[in-house]
Design a protein around this motif. Sequence first.
Motif, short mmCIF file in Angstrom:
data_model
loop_
_atom_site.label_atom_id
_atom_site.label_comp_id
_atom_site.label_asym_id
_atom_site.label_seq_id
_atom_site.Cartn_x
_atom_site.Cartn_y
_atom_site.Cartn_z
N GLU A 49 92.57 53.07 23.75
CA GLU A 49 92.88 51.69 24.14
C GLU A 49 91.88 50.72 23.55
OE1 GLU A 49 93.18 51.40 28.34
OE2 GLU A 49 94.92 52.73 28.49
N ARG A 50 90.63 51.10 23.53
CA ARG A 50 89.59 50.30 22.90
C ARG A 50 88.41 51.21 22.57
NH1 ARG A 50 87.11 46.45 27.73
NH2 ARG A 50 86.38 48.12 29.11
N PRO A 51 87.61 50.86 21.57
CA PRO A 51 86.55 51.76 21.12
C PRO A 51 85.25 51.60 21.90
CG PRO A 51 86.64 49.86 19.69
CD PRO A 51 87.75 49.68 20.70
N ASP B 80 85.65 57.00 19.56
CA ASP B 80 86.70 57.19 20.54
C ASP B 80 86.06 57.62 21.86
OD1 ASP B 80 88.85 58.12 22.15
OD2 ASP B 80 90.03 58.62 20.37
N PRO B 81 86.17 56.83 22.92
CA PRO B 81 85.51 57.18 24.19
C PRO B 81 86.00 58.50 24.77
CG PRO B 81 87.03 55.32 24.48
CD PRO B 81 86.89 55.54 23.01
N ARG B 82 87.24 58.88 24.47
CA ARG B 82 87.76 60.15 24.98
C ARG B 82 87.06 61.33 24.32
NH1 ARG B 82 93.82 58.84 23.46
NH2 ARG B 82 92.64 58.41 21.55
N ALA B 83 86.70 61.19 23.05
CA ALA B 83 85.96 62.24 22.36
C ALA B 83 84.57 62.40 22.97
CB ALA B 83 85.86 61.93 20.87
N LEU B 84 83.93 61.28 23.27
CA LEU B 84 82.61 61.33 23.90
C LEU B 84 82.69 61.98 25.28
CD1 LEU B 84 81.42 57.73 22.97
CD2 LEU B 84 80.75 59.87 21.86
N ALA B 85 83.74 61.67 26.01
CA ALA B 85 83.92 62.28 27.34
C ALA B 85 84.12 63.79 27.21
CB ALA B 85 85.10 61.64 28.06
N ALA B 86 84.86 64.19 26.19
CA ALA B 86 85.12 65.62 25.99
C ALA B 86 83.86 66.38 25.63
CB ALA B 86 86.17 65.81 24.90
N LEU B 87 82.96 65.74 24.87
CA LEU B 87 81.76 66.41 24.35
C LEU B 87 80.52 66.13 25.18
CD1 LEU B 87 82.35 65.50 20.58
CD2 LEU B 87 82.99 67.63 21.73
N THR C 293 94.29 66.99 23.18
CA THR C 293 95.74 66.77 23.23
C THR C 293 96.06 65.28 23.32
OG1 THR C 293 96.06 68.91 24.32
CG2 THR C 293 97.85 67.30 24.51
N GLU C 294 95.33 64.56 24.17
CA GLU C 294 95.56 63.13 24.33
C GLU C 294 95.22 62.37 23.05
OE1 GLU C 294 93.83 59.40 26.99
OE2 GLU C 294 93.65 61.46 27.76
N ILE C 295 94.12 62.75 22.40
CA ILE C 295 93.70 62.08 21.17
C ILE C 295 94.71 62.29 20.06
CG2 ILE C 295 91.96 62.17 19.32
CD1 ILE C 295 89.87 62.66 21.55
N ALA C 296 95.28 63.49 19.98
CA ALA C 296 96.27 63.80 18.95
C ALA C 296 97.55 63.00 19.13
CB ALA C 296 96.58 65.29 18.95
N GLU C 297 97.85 62.59 20.36
CA GLU C 297 99.12 61.93 20.66
C GLU C 297 99.02 60.40 20.69
OE1 GLU C 297 100.26 63.67 24.35
OE2 GLU C 297 100.99 65.54 23.43
N THR C 298 97.87 59.86 21.07
CA THR C 298 97.74 58.40 21.22
C THR C 298 96.41 57.91 20.69
OG1 THR C 298 96.79 58.59 23.45
CG2 THR C 298 99.20 58.39 23.29
N ALA C 299 96.38 56.65 20.26
CA ALA C 299 95.13 56.01 19.85
C ALA C 299 94.37 55.55 21.10
CB ALA C 299 95.43 54.82 18.95
#
Length: 309
Positions: free
Chosen positions: A41-43, A206-213, A33-39
Amino acid sequence: MTESSEGHEGSEGQGDLFAPLSRETARIIRFATEIAETAPERPDFLHTVLCQVGLPRRATEGLRFERRNGIASLLVEAGSLYSNQTWMQQPLPYGPKPRLALVHISTEAVRTKSPVVEVGRSLHDFMRRIGIGTNGRDYRTFRLQMRALSACRMTLGYGNTTIDAKPIERFSTWRAPDGSDDLEAGIIQLTTKFYESLVDAAVPLDPRALAALQGSSLALDIYTWLSHRLHRVARVTGERVTWANLASQFGQEYHDTRDFKRTFQRSLLSVRAVYPDARMDEVRGGYILLPSRPPVPKTIIGGARLEAS
């Protein structure tokens, strides 16, 4: 045979539609949800080679492991660490934890433009920086995996060329086998060859994707592969990859092709949730990879590298 790494691959059943969401599923939904809404902050960054051919995903009895992708092959060999006047044989690193550690180390090296990366004053500090839990079991597992990772040798074969791809030159933290605390900040120093090629060929993630997986090494491998591959697809009609290609690249741990296919498809659903711009169509015998936007916009990539200048 279902993969039995540190993650949850192959462990999910059909279940009750009204059963509570697992912790892993809830985490993926939240980050998606967060990834779909915002880019971001840094890679984060990972070496292009490790986005195509990765570490073992489960414990391996032997001291050598090979991962293939087309004409490229990564050979991982277990090494030894010297401690208390004794050479201690290490196993092969495996599972999500060394993957996440490599991403963190590579990211810091790219941002600071230095092969020497500070990893905190304790193992707990380093684990918190990566976003890994610090309970007793996670602590012991991560400690063992970091030793294995720092000691291993990696060799890349491409065509008729052999390239030394060992990532870590020096490992000066968490050395005492009795578990005593370190009194000074630890460092990990990348080899010159690995660092120089990393700076030239770092894949933004995307660090958020890594955190999710983070609970699935297979999902992490699929995500980093697609992050490297999809935005390089030039033909509008796409590029075909067969199940044979995918099994060669991702399926060494599986003896049953059908089991691999089911697990890959399940992991791919999680990956596509946190990489919504990934475009690929399933066709008879495999997939068509279509031109896609990278998971991290180029403006953010440039800003992150300028920040480290």
